[in-house]
Design an enzyme around this catalytic site. Structure first.
Site, PDB file in Angstrom:
ATOM      1  N   SER A 121      36.835  38.760  23.904  1.00 35.95           N
ATOM      2  CA  SER A 121      37.701  39.479  24.385  1.00 35.95           C
ATOM      3  C   SER A 121      38.387  38.839  25.681  1.00 35.95           C
ATOM      4  CB  SER A 121      37.280  41.109  25.004  1.00 35.95           C
ATOM      5  OG  SER A 121      38.016  41.560  25.833  1.00 35.95           O
ATOM      6  N   ALA A 147      28.145  21.664  36.052  1.00 33.73           N
ATOM      7  CA  ALA A 147      27.653  20.752  36.360  1.00 33.73           C
ATOM      8  C   ALA A 147      26.517  20.384  35.229  1.00 33.73           C
ATOM      9  CB  ALA A 147      26.814  20.551  37.713  1.00 33.73           C
ATOM     10  N   LYS A 203      28.546  12.456  36.502  1.00 34.98           N
ATOM     11  CA  LYS A 203      27.257  12.963  37.314  1.00 34.98           C
ATOM     12  C   LYS A 203      26.059  11.955  37.182  1.00 34.98           C
ATOM     13  CE  LYS A 203      24.556  16.739  38.159  1.00 34.98           C
ATOM     14  NZ  LYS A 203      24.155  17.889  37.560  1.00 34.98           N
TER      15      LYS A 203
HETATM   16  C1  LIG Z   1      27.340  30.971  40.163  1.00 31.39           C
HETATM   17  C2  LIG Z   1      26.870  30.259  38.840  1.00 31.39           C
HETATM   18  C3  LIG Z   1      27.146  29.004  38.767  1.00 31.39           C
HETATM   19  C4  LIG Z   1      26.818  28.298  37.675  1.00 31.39           C
HETATM   20  N1  LIG Z   1      26.894  26.894  37.663  1.00 31.39           N
HETATM   21  C5  LIG Z   1      26.262  26.324  36.455  1.00 31.39           C
HETATM   22  C6  LIG Z   1      26.172  24.920  36.416  1.00 31.39           C
HETATM   23  O1  LIG Z   1      26.421  24.209  37.385  1.00 31.39           O
HETATM   24  N2  LIG Z   1      25.550  24.405  35.274  1.00 31.39           N
HETATM   25  C7  LIG Z   1      25.310  25.102  34.229  1.00 31.39           C
HETATM   26  O2  LIG Z   1      24.806  24.617  33.206  1.00 31.39           O
HETATM   27  N3  LIG Z   1      25.341  26.468  34.405  1.00 31.39           N
HETATM   28  C8  LIG Z   1      25.798  27.224  35.447  1.00 31.39           C
HETATM   29  N4  LIG Z   1      25.928  28.339  35.532  1.00 31.39           N
HETATM   30  C9  LIG Z   1      25.756  29.203  34.295  1.00 31.39           C
HETATM   31  C10 LIG Z   1      26.729  29.265  33.244  1.00 31.39           C
HETATM   32  O3  LIG Z   1      27.961  29.643  33.740  1.00 31.39           O
HETATM   33  C11 LIG Z   1      26.646  30.062  31.952  1.00 31.39           C
HETATM   34  O4  LIG Z   1      25.434  29.590  31.456  1.00 31.39           O
HETATM   35  C12 LIG Z   1      27.669  29.803  30.887  1.00 31.39           C
HETATM   36  O5  LIG Z   1      28.896  29.840  31.462  1.00 31.39           O
HETATM   37  C13 LIG Z   1      27.389  30.675  29.793  1.00 31.39           C
HETATM   38  O6  LIG Z   1      28.037  31.732  29.887  1.00 31.39           O
HETATM   39  P1  LIG Z   1      27.963  32.710  28.723  1.00 31.39           P
HETATM   40  O7  LIG Z   1      28.534  32.134  27.711  1.00 31.39           O
HETATM   41  O8  LIG Z   1      26.601  33.275  28.535  1.00 31.39           O
HETATM   42  O9  LIG Z   1      28.565  34.215  29.170  1.00 31.39           O
HETATM   43  P2  LIG Z   1      30.051  34.422  29.743  1.00 31.39           P
HETATM   44  O10 LIG Z   1      31.065  33.422  30.028  1.00 31.39           O
HETATM   45  O11 LIG Z   1      30.349  35.548  30.472  1.00 31.39           O
HETATM   46  O12 LIG Z   1      30.851  34.804  28.426  1.00 31.39           O
HETATM   47  C14 LIG Z   1      30.480  36.285  27.648  1.00 31.39           C
HETATM   48  C15 LIG Z   1      31.639  36.580  26.360  1.00 31.39           C
HETATM   49  O13 LIG Z   1      31.406  37.885  26.008  1.00 31.39           O
HETATM   50  C16 LIG Z   1      32.477  38.512  25.914  1.00 31.39           C
HETATM   51  N5  LIG Z   1      32.233  39.903  25.922  1.00 31.39           N
HETATM   52  C17 LIG Z   1      31.338  40.502  26.897  1.00 31.39           C
HETATM   53  N6  LIG Z   1      31.390  41.862  26.798  1.00 31.39           N
HETATM   54  C18 LIG Z   1      32.090  41.977  25.479  1.00 31.39           C
HETATM   55  C19 LIG Z   1      32.730  43.194  24.620  1.00 31.39           C
HETATM   56  N7  LIG Z   1      32.319  44.427  24.816  1.00 31.39           N
HETATM   57  N8  LIG Z   1      33.338  43.015  23.724  1.00 31.39           N
HETATM   58  C20 LIG Z   1      33.831  41.595  23.331  1.00 31.39           C
HETATM   59  N9  LIG Z   1      33.384  40.562  24.170  1.00 31.39           N
HETATM   60  C21 LIG Z   1      32.636  40.720  24.977  1.00 31.39           C
HETATM   61  C22 LIG Z   1      33.340  37.844  26.812  1.00 31.39           C
HETATM   62  O14 LIG Z   1      34.753  38.194  26.704  1.00 31.39           O
HETATM   63  C23 LIG Z   1      32.815  36.482  27.248  1.00 31.39           C
HETATM   64  O15 LIG Z   1      33.805  35.765  25.987  1.00 31.39           O
HETATM   65  C24 LIG Z   1      26.290  29.061  36.580  1.00 31.39           C
HETATM   66  C25 LIG Z   1      26.262  30.582  36.693  1.00 31.39           C
HETATM   67  C26 LIG Z   1      26.635  31.073  37.724  1.00 31.39           C
HETATM   68  C27 LIG Z   1      26.528  32.733  37.872  1.00 31.39           C
END
Ligand SMILES: Cc1cc2nc3c(=O)[nH]c(=O)nc-3n(C[C@H](O)[C@H](O)[C@H](O)COP(=O)(O)OP(=O)(O)OC[C@H]3O[C@@H](n4cnc5c(N)ncnc54)[C@H](O)[C@@H]3O)c2cc1C
Length: 496
Positions: free
Chosen positions: A39, A50, A78
């Site tokens: 979404s 990183a 890096k």
């Molecule tokens: C402060 C911080 C710094 C970070 N720095 C690093 C780093 O340097 N190196 C590293 O390896 N990792 C880092 N991370 C972790 C990294 O950001 C995440 O592991 C990575 O971005 C994966 O996120 P994700 O895809 O799991 O979640 P998200 O990016 O949150 O994606 C979630 C997805 O689910 C969808 N979604 C949620 N609810 C619904 C719904 N009801 N209906 C439809 N879609 C929905 C959203 O739209 C989105 O597409 C960091 C995290 C944080 C918090």
């Protein structure tokens, strides 16, 4: 569940969702249908810039051209992370992706170095590490050599939202179907509780056999629907908040991440080609948002280009990362602070593990149990590695550092620290992504000096030891003449 898996539904299109979609379509192309729901209204977490070296393997497997990838994600090289003020204020050390020295026989290089160091050698162990030498020199180049002495593992800094978009192109080209929409309801089998479909706000229904929960910290399928329990590790890792902001780039692009410890919490600086990524990680128990904001804003070194954003989190992991027909990947599976840039790697290794155990003829409990056991060890070893940085400190300027020193440690970590400080040896756990050289650098960097070294290091005479170390010292410097300043390398390498 013994039914063949014909269709996989990926819920969420952040880094986790698109990495999963891209690799799964590559490995299982033509055998299963893959649909990803995301979404734009909800968006992604938008941090995570990183990485660690295995990301190269992931990209290579997808057939990614490194130059195109770096161009499209504003990526940089890096070689290490520089930890500043972590042991005491004013001191720093590098945790590089390289390894000091070379193979000298039965025991690891550190034992030879330790013997010499205890006898008065003035050189730190990092002086024998090519990644360190290039980091402090601010340089990089790709060296074409089979000689392990010149191994220079590297990873990337990149814009994770652009990486997601880049992977989306690859995945869609390979046949992954993307559906835009908000998941409003999750349908379950009334008898077994397996997930059978997702209902979107638009009314559209998406059915599937296997579901990947990549919905970020919402964990809509695994935690919210199936009630998978969360193991909270905040008693070990107190941070629960981050403030993030982007700033103008510096004139010179460092080939490493900076991790700067404050009196409470720590700050990251990540250089991309077009800007820097910055943030502060802290515990609300020790610092207010306003205090954290001040520390961050006063330590940026260049002007912000967007507003400071707050992100809250809970450190820990879901107890069953594979439960029924749902596998949670990415932030839906847990959270470990970004001190060692491990979250994107955890996504990568979860996908690889799932693909190795892919239940094409139906889910087998033995595969689920193995998957969950391996994920657990992997998470726990990273957790311990992060605790090490906090726990072994000599800072006296705040309750925070004092409390970190007094933390009761997980048993395995306590044992690792004790063994290293007694006999200078490091032992690995299977599925620990950090190998000897990583533990060695952080233990030494945080100030643990082993009392002893291995007796095999005594087999050389003093003169032989000096000569050997001198030769390694000189050899490690040979490739430096081929290195370019990091920005020159990028300009040259990425030229179209
Ligand atoms: C402060 C911080 C710094 C970070 N720095 C690093 C780093 O340097 N190196 C590293 O390896 N990792 C880092 N991370 C972790 C990294 O950001 C995440 O592991 C990575 O971005 C994966 O996120 P994700 O895809 O799991 O979640 P998200 O990016 O949150 O994606 C979630 C997805 O689910 C969808 N979604 C949620 N609810 C619904 C719904 N009801 N209906 C439809 N879609 C929905 C959203 O739209 C989105 O597409 C960091 C995290 C944080 C918090």
């Amino acid at each position: 569940m013994q039914q063949p898996i014909k269709k996989v539904v990926i819920a969420g299109g952040g880094t986790a969702g698109w990495m999963t979609a891209a690799l799964m379509q590559k490995v299982l192309q033509g055998q299963i249908e893959i649909e990803l729901v995301e979404s734009e209204d909800i968006g992604i977490v938008g941090v995570g810039e990183a990485t660690i070296p295995p990301i190269q393997v992931f990209n290579q497997f997808l057939g990614v051209d490194e130059k195109e990838f770096l161009r499209e994600t504003n990526g940089t090289i890096k070689l290490a992370i520089q930890f500043e003020n972590w042991r005491v204020k004013g001191e720093s050390y590098l945790h590089t992706f390289g390894a000091p020295g070379t193979n000298l026989g039965f025991c690891n290089f550190q034992h030879y170095w330790l013997r010499a160091y205890k006898a008065g050698l003035q050189k730190s162990i990092w002086e024998y590490d090519l990644n360190y030498l290039c980091s402090v020199d601010g340089s990089f180049n790709k060296i074409n050599t089979q000689n392990p002495m010149f191994d220079m593992p590297y990873a990337y800094h990149f814009d994770s939202s652009l990486y997601g978009k880049y992977l989306r192109k690859i995945a869609e080209k390979g046949g992954v179907i993307r559906t835009e929409g908000i998941i409003e309801h999750v349908q379950q089998d009334p008898i077994y509780g397996n997930i059978t479909g997702l209902q979107l706000k638009s009314g559209k229904q998406i059915q599937g056999d296997l579901f990947i929960d990549c919905t970020g910290s919402r964990a809509i399928l695994s935690q919210q629907t199936l009630g998978v329990k969360y193991e909270d590790w905040s008693h070990w890792l107190a941070a629960d908040s981050a403030l993030a902001v982007q700033t103008n780039r510096f004139e010179k692009t460092l080939p490493y991440t900076r991790s700067i410890a404050h009196d409470k919490g720590w700050q990251w600086r990540i250089p991309l080609t077009n800007r820097n990524g910055n943030g502060i990680v802290f515990s609300s128990k020790y610092m207010t948002d306003e205090e954290a904001h001040d520390r961050l804003i006063n330590n940026l070194g260049s002007d912000p280009i967007n507003d400071v954003r707050k992100i809250s989190f809970r450190t820990g992991r879901t107890k069953e990362q594979w439960h029924k027909n749902v596998i949670s990947i990415g932030l839906a599976s847990g959270f470990l602070e970004p001190l060692e840039s491990t979250s994107i790697h955890l996504i990568q290794s979860a996908i690889v593990r799932l693909l190795k155990l892919f239940p094409h003829n139906g889910i087998q409990q033995s595969a689920v149990d193995l998957y969950n056991a391996e994920s657990k060890t992997e998470y726990e070893t990273i957790r311990d590695f992060i605790i090490l940085h906090y726990h072994v400190n000599e800072r006296t300027d705040s309750d925070f550092w004092q409390d970190m020193r007094n933390l009761p440690l997980p048993d395995r970590l306590a044992q690792k620290i004790q063994v290293f400080s007694d006999v200078g040896e490091i032992f690995n756990d299977q599925h620990d992504i950090f190998r000897d050289a990583s533990w060695l650098q952080v233990m030494l960097g945080q100030g643990i000096m082993p009392k002893d070294y291995h007796p095999a290091a005594n087999q050389m005479s003093e003169a032989q030891l000096t000569d050997t170390l001198d030769k390694v010292f000189a050899a490690k410097r040979q490739p430096l003449v081929k290195m370019l300043p990091h920005d020159d390398f990028l300009a040259h390498y990425l030229k179209v």
